[in-house]
Design a protein around this motif. Sequence first.
Motif, PDB file in Angstrom:
ATOM      1  N   VAL A 413       0.849  -1.185   0.000  1.00 55.23           N
ATOM      2  CA  VAL A 413       0.000   0.000   0.000  1.00 55.23           C
ATOM      3  C   VAL A 413       0.886   1.236   0.000  1.00 55.23           C
ATOM      4  O   VAL A 413       1.831   1.344   0.785  1.00 55.23           O
ATOM      5  CB  VAL A 413      -0.915   0.009   1.243  1.00 55.23           C
ATOM      6  N   GLN A 414       0.581   2.179  -0.887  1.00 56.46           N
ATOM      7  CA  GLN A 414       1.357   3.408  -0.978  1.00 56.46           C
ATOM      8  C   GLN A 414       0.432   4.617  -0.925  1.00 56.46           C
ATOM      9  O   GLN A 414      -0.771   4.506  -1.118  1.00 56.46           O
ATOM     10  CB  GLN A 414       2.160   3.437  -2.286  1.00 56.46           C
ATOM     11  N   GLY A 415       1.038   5.788  -0.649  1.00 52.89           N
ATOM     12  CA  GLY A 415       0.261   7.019  -0.586  1.00 52.89           C
ATOM     13  C   GLY A 415      -0.098   7.373   0.841  1.00 52.89           C
ATOM     14  O   GLY A 415       0.118   6.601   1.778  1.00 52.89           O
ATOM     15  N   GLY A 416      -0.691   8.547   1.034  1.00 52.97           N
ATOM     16  CA  GLY A 416      -1.138   8.980   2.346  1.00 52.97           C
ATOM     17  C   GLY A 416      -0.045   8.931   3.394  1.00 52.97           C
ATOM     18  O   GLY A 416       1.120   9.250   3.152  1.00 52.97           O
ATOM     19  N   ALA A 417      -0.421   8.480   4.601  1.00 49.20           N
ATOM     20  CA  ALA A 417       0.526   8.410   5.717  1.00 49.20           C
ATOM     21  C   ALA A 417       1.621   7.387   5.479  1.00 49.20           C
ATOM     22  O   ALA A 417       2.690   7.460   6.091  1.00 49.20           O
ATOM     23  CB  ALA A 417      -0.230   8.080   7.008  1.00 49.20           C
ATOM     24  N   PHE A 418       1.375   6.409   4.581  1.00 46.45           N
ATOM     25  CA  PHE A 418       2.365   5.361   4.345  1.00 46.45           C
ATOM     26  C   PHE A 418       3.629   5.922   3.683  1.00 46.45           C
ATOM     27  O   PHE A 418       4.718   5.417   3.913  1.00 46.45           O
ATOM     28  CB  PHE A 418       1.767   4.257   3.468  1.00 46.45           C
ATOM     29  N   ASP A 419       3.490   6.967   2.879  1.00 51.67           N
ATOM     30  CA  ASP A 419       4.656   7.550   2.222  1.00 51.67           C
ATOM     31  C   ASP A 419       5.587   8.234   3.215  1.00 51.67           C
ATOM     32  O   ASP A 419       6.790   8.331   2.979  1.00 51.67           O
ATOM     33  CB  ASP A 419       4.227   8.566   1.161  1.00 51.67           C
ATOM     34  N   GLY A 420       5.044   8.701   4.325  1.00 56.55           N
ATOM     35  CA  GLY A 420       5.863   9.381   5.318  1.00 56.55           C
ATOM     36  C   GLY A 420       6.735   8.453   6.123  1.00 56.55           C
ATOM     37  O   GLY A 420       7.564   8.891   6.924  1.00 56.55           O
ATOM     38  N   THR A 421       6.565   7.136   5.935  1.00 59.19           N
ATOM     39  CA  THR A 421       7.336   6.164   6.718  1.00 59.19           C
ATOM     40  C   THR A 421       8.411   5.487   5.889  1.00 59.19           C
ATOM     41  O   THR A 421       9.110   4.610   6.393  1.00 59.19           O
ATOM     42  CB  THR A 421       6.399   5.069   7.270  1.00 59.19           C
ATOM     43  N   MET A 422       8.546   5.862   4.623  1.00 57.50           N
ATOM     44  CA  MET A 422       9.413   5.086   3.731  1.00 57.50           C
ATOM     45  C   MET A 422      10.821   5.650   3.599  1.00 57.50           C
ATOM     46  O   MET A 422      11.789   4.922   3.617  1.00 57.50           O
ATOM     47  CB  MET A 422       8.770   4.989   2.347  1.00 57.50           C
ATOM     48  N   ALA A 423      10.949   6.946   3.418  1.00 58.97           N
ATOM     49  CA  ALA A 423      12.269   7.505   3.129  1.00 58.97           C
ATOM     50  C   ALA A 423      12.396   8.883   3.733  1.00 58.97           C
ATOM     51  O   ALA A 423      11.438   9.460   4.245  1.00 58.97           O
ATOM     52  CB  ALA A 423      12.487   7.553   1.616  1.00 58.97           C
ATOM     53  N   GLY A 424      13.635   9.435   3.654  1.00 58.76           N
ATOM     54  CA  GLY A 424      13.874  10.766   4.186  1.00 58.76           C
ATOM     55  C   GLY A 424      14.216  10.742   5.657  1.00 58.76           C
ATOM     56  O   GLY A 424      14.150   9.707   6.316  1.00 58.76           O
ATOM     57  N   PRO A 425      14.552  11.895   6.215  1.00 55.84           N
ATOM     58  CA  PRO A 425      14.982  11.944   7.612  1.00 55.84           C
ATOM     59  C   PRO A 425      13.899  11.602   8.623  1.00 55.84           C
ATOM     60  O   PRO A 425      14.196  11.359   9.787  1.00 55.84           O
ATOM     61  CB  PRO A 425      15.450  13.403   7.777  1.00 55.84           C
ATOM     62  N   PHE A 426      12.621  11.572   8.187  1.00 48.09           N
ATOM     63  CA  PHE A 426      11.550  11.233   9.119  1.00 48.09           C
ATOM     64  C   PHE A 426      11.042   9.805   8.924  1.00 48.09           C
ATOM     65  O   PHE A 426      10.036   9.411   9.512  1.00 48.09           O
ATOM     66  CB  PHE A 426      10.400  12.238   8.983  1.00 48.09           C
ATOM     67  N   GLY A 427      11.759   9.028   8.101  1.00 46.53           N
ATOM     68  CA  GLY A 427      11.452   7.615   7.979  1.00 46.53           C
ATOM     69  C   GLY A 427      11.826   6.898   9.259  1.00 46.53           C
ATOM     70  O   GLY A 427      12.702   7.329  10.012  1.00 46.53           O
ATOM     71  N   HIS A 428      11.136   5.812   9.539  1.00 42.08           N
ATOM     72  CA  HIS A 428      11.376   5.088  10.793  1.00 42.08           C
ATOM     73  C   HIS A 428      12.824   4.614  10.880  1.00 42.08           C
ATOM     74  O   HIS A 428      13.349   3.972   9.974  1.00 42.08           O
ATOM     75  CB  HIS A 428      10.445   3.875  10.878  1.00 42.08           C
ATOM     76  N   GLY A 429      13.493   4.945  11.971  1.00 41.76           N
ATOM     77  CA  GLY A 429      14.852   4.492  12.207  1.00 41.76           C
ATOM     78  C   GLY A 429      15.924   5.316  11.527  1.00 41.76           C
ATOM     79  O   GLY A 429      17.114   4.999  11.652  1.00 41.76           O
ATOM     80  N   TYR A 430      15.533   6.393  10.831  1.00 38.49           N
ATOM     81  CA  TYR A 430      16.529   7.202  10.130  1.00 38.49           C
ATOM     82  C   TYR A 430      17.444   7.878  11.148  1.00 38.49           C
ATOM     83  O   TYR A 430      16.989   8.506  12.101  1.00 38.49           O
ATOM     84  CB  TYR A 430      15.839   8.261   9.275  1.00 38.49           C
ATOM     85  N   GLY A 431      18.761   7.756  10.951  1.00 37.63           N
ATOM     86  CA  GLY A 431      19.727   8.394  11.840  1.00 37.63           C
ATOM     87  C   GLY A 431      19.814   7.777  13.215  1.00 37.63           C
ATOM     88  O   GLY A 431      20.357   8.393  14.141  1.00 37.63           O
ATOM     89  N   GLU A 432      19.278   6.560  13.381  1.00 37.60           N
ATOM     90  CA  GLU A 432      19.306   5.897  14.680  1.00 37.60           C
ATOM     91  C   GLU A 432      20.057   4.579  14.571  1.00 37.60           C
ATOM     92  O   GLU A 432      20.108   3.964  13.504  1.00 37.60           O
ATOM     93  CB  GLU A 432      17.888   5.630  15.185  1.00 37.60           C
ATOM     94  N   GLY A 433      20.615   4.132  15.687  1.00 35.24           N
ATOM     95  CA  GLY A 433      21.320   2.856  15.707  1.00 35.24           C
ATOM     96  C   GLY A 433      22.477   2.839  14.733  1.00 35.24           C
ATOM     97  O   GLY A 433      23.291   3.767  14.675  1.00 35.24           O
ATOM     98  N   ALA A 434      22.560   1.785  13.927  1.00 41.17           N
ATOM     99  CA  ALA A 434      23.650   1.645  12.962  1.00 41.17           C
ATOM    100  C   ALA A 434      23.543   2.665  11.829  1.00 41.17           C
ATOM    101  O   ALA A 434      24.514   2.874  11.097  1.00 41.17           O
ATOM    102  CB  ALA A 434      23.656   0.233  12.390  1.00 41.17           C
ATOM    103  N   LYS A 435      22.379   3.314  11.685  1.00 44.55           N
ATOM    104  CA  LYS A 435      22.206   4.313  10.621  1.00 44.55           C
ATOM    105  C   LYS A 435      22.673   5.702  11.048  1.00 44.55           C
ATOM    106  O   LYS A 435      22.734   6.615  10.229  1.00 44.55           O
ATOM    107  CB  LYS A 435      20.730   4.378  10.209  1.00 44.55           C
ATOM    108  N   GLU A 436      23.007   5.878  12.324  1.00 47.33           N
ATOM    109  CA  GLU A 436      23.478   7.175  12.804  1.00 47.33           C
ATOM    110  C   GLU A 436      24.769   7.567  12.092  1.00 47.33           C
ATOM    111  O   GLU A 436      25.688   6.755  11.970  1.00 47.33           O
ATOM    112  CB  GLU A 436      23.718   7.121  14.317  1.00 47.33           C
ATOM    113  N   GLY A 437      24.840   8.782  11.630  1.00 43.26           N
ATOM    114  CA  GLY A 437      26.035   9.278  10.964  1.00 43.26           C
ATOM    115  C   GLY A 437      26.117   8.938   9.488  1.00 43.26           C
ATOM    116  O   GLY A 437      27.127   9.229   8.835  1.00 43.26           O
TER     117      GLY A 437
END
Length: 542
Positions: A413-437
């Motif tokens: 499913v794509q579009g709506g609120a689902f697009d906000g979770t896929m990419a970019g700095p506000f995607g889930h886990g972005y810049g956290e854990g092993a993705k930091e830096g």
Amino acid sequence: MFSWLGKQGGGRERGVGGTDLVQTVTGGLRDLYLRKLLPLEEHYRFHEFHSPALEEADFENKPMVLLVGQYSTGKTTFIRYLLEQDFPGMRIGPEPTTDSFIAVMYGDSEGSIPGNALVVDPKKPFRKLSRFGNAFLNRFMCSQLPNQVLKSISIIDSPGILSGEKQRISRGYDFCQVLQWFAERVDRIILLFDAHKLDISDEFSEAIKSFRGQDDKIRVVLNKADQVDTQQLMRVYGALMWSLGKVIDTPEVLRVYIGSFWAHPLRNTENRRLFEAEAQDLFKDIQSLPQKAAVRKLNDLIKRARLAKVHAYIISYLKKEMPSVFGKENKKKELINRLPEIYLQLQREYHISAGDFPEVKKMQEQLETCDFTKFHSLKPKLIEAVDNMLANKIASLMNLIRQEESNMPTEIVQGGAFDGTMAGPFGHGYGEGAKEGADEDEWVVAKDKPAYDEIFYTLSPINGKISGISAKKEMVTSKLPNSVLGKIWKLSDCDGDGMLDDEEFALAKHLIKIKLDGYELPSTLPAHLVPPSHRKPFQTAE
């Protein structure tokens, strides 16, 4: 091999590859139902007792999500949150606002279709709802709008459930029966609870019980969780699980998603990370529905076939026990009273699980108005056709689905609120854990390296490196299991010489910190974590 899957459109068989898979499976399921299962259902009046006959739209429709909850738990707001736009018929407020069932579906233009017109549309899977009468149809509508999310799924909003006997009677239709009808056809049932309103009313309890046999479809959402602090949230969660345990009779614990599902600032941010992780898990579950739609329809057909077989055994047994001339009414009453014993007898005779039988009390009530003499005797050929379908045809179709799913691009499913979770700095886990830096020029480990160096030089390095034994003594102080530490060692020993230099040791300590903070380790070392002095040789080796 799969010629039995059926033909569509002027006798032309569909291909099995690529995007035709869903149409091929749909045709196969419809063909199996019409040729194997429907004759058994019609012969033993299955549709009068359990569920109306399936139509083409039931096989063709998109995955559907049913939202159920007490009033003001955020059902309509949840849909608005997913779609990121209003839809026709939407009303939101603290009072009971949604008094209708609203099917939110895709359409080229925005508009609504009233219930009476909806149930005569052969392209919509709602034709059999006409049996609930005008009282229901006047409270049923389809809301259509051009929204990307609705290209993949449809969402059913239900009236807010109230408490008390009066509300149940005043609806004018059997609310629980309508919910049961939807539950048999949807792909996911989401029960919404408000963190401030956990009581399960009588009607809500009956509604949940009407989902009997559909437990695998149920998900629970504890909404508005940002309105309580962490301590209160723990108590609320415990109270919710206790309440659910009283009405949902399963040994497994239901999956509960905790969060605040609307596009407004969090009132209490101390659990923000938890809410984000829970929302991500729920989104993944909903996004996977199109990919699992074929399997779900297959599973529902199997459940229906098992129930139809049991129903045939019950009806034919009652027919066999009826006298030919005198005492028919007395015998009928006796058989209805003995139904629990008849169930046990049929279980032993035909080796059927007790879970496949319909609810005794409901079956007894339905049998009261039936003329047993008009029932049919057992026809082994009808049973054999269904057994053959379950043993051979269904298994072959399942294998086909599995083979082709691996060759098809993943449909989500794509579009709506689902697009906000896929990419970019506000995607889930972005810049956290092993993705930091990951998006920084400087090595992320460098900021803590001075502290790690102090530990490194206490381990007596030789020629700028410490041995595996020395590294192990320090690494085990983290109390992480050896399997995890072994993975960290493998990721940190970039040159594979069995020793660690100061940068590799700092990397190992950084990975330990990531794991202790509750994040997962990467399967391979990301480029941004490779120590600066090892980057060229490491990348060359890759």
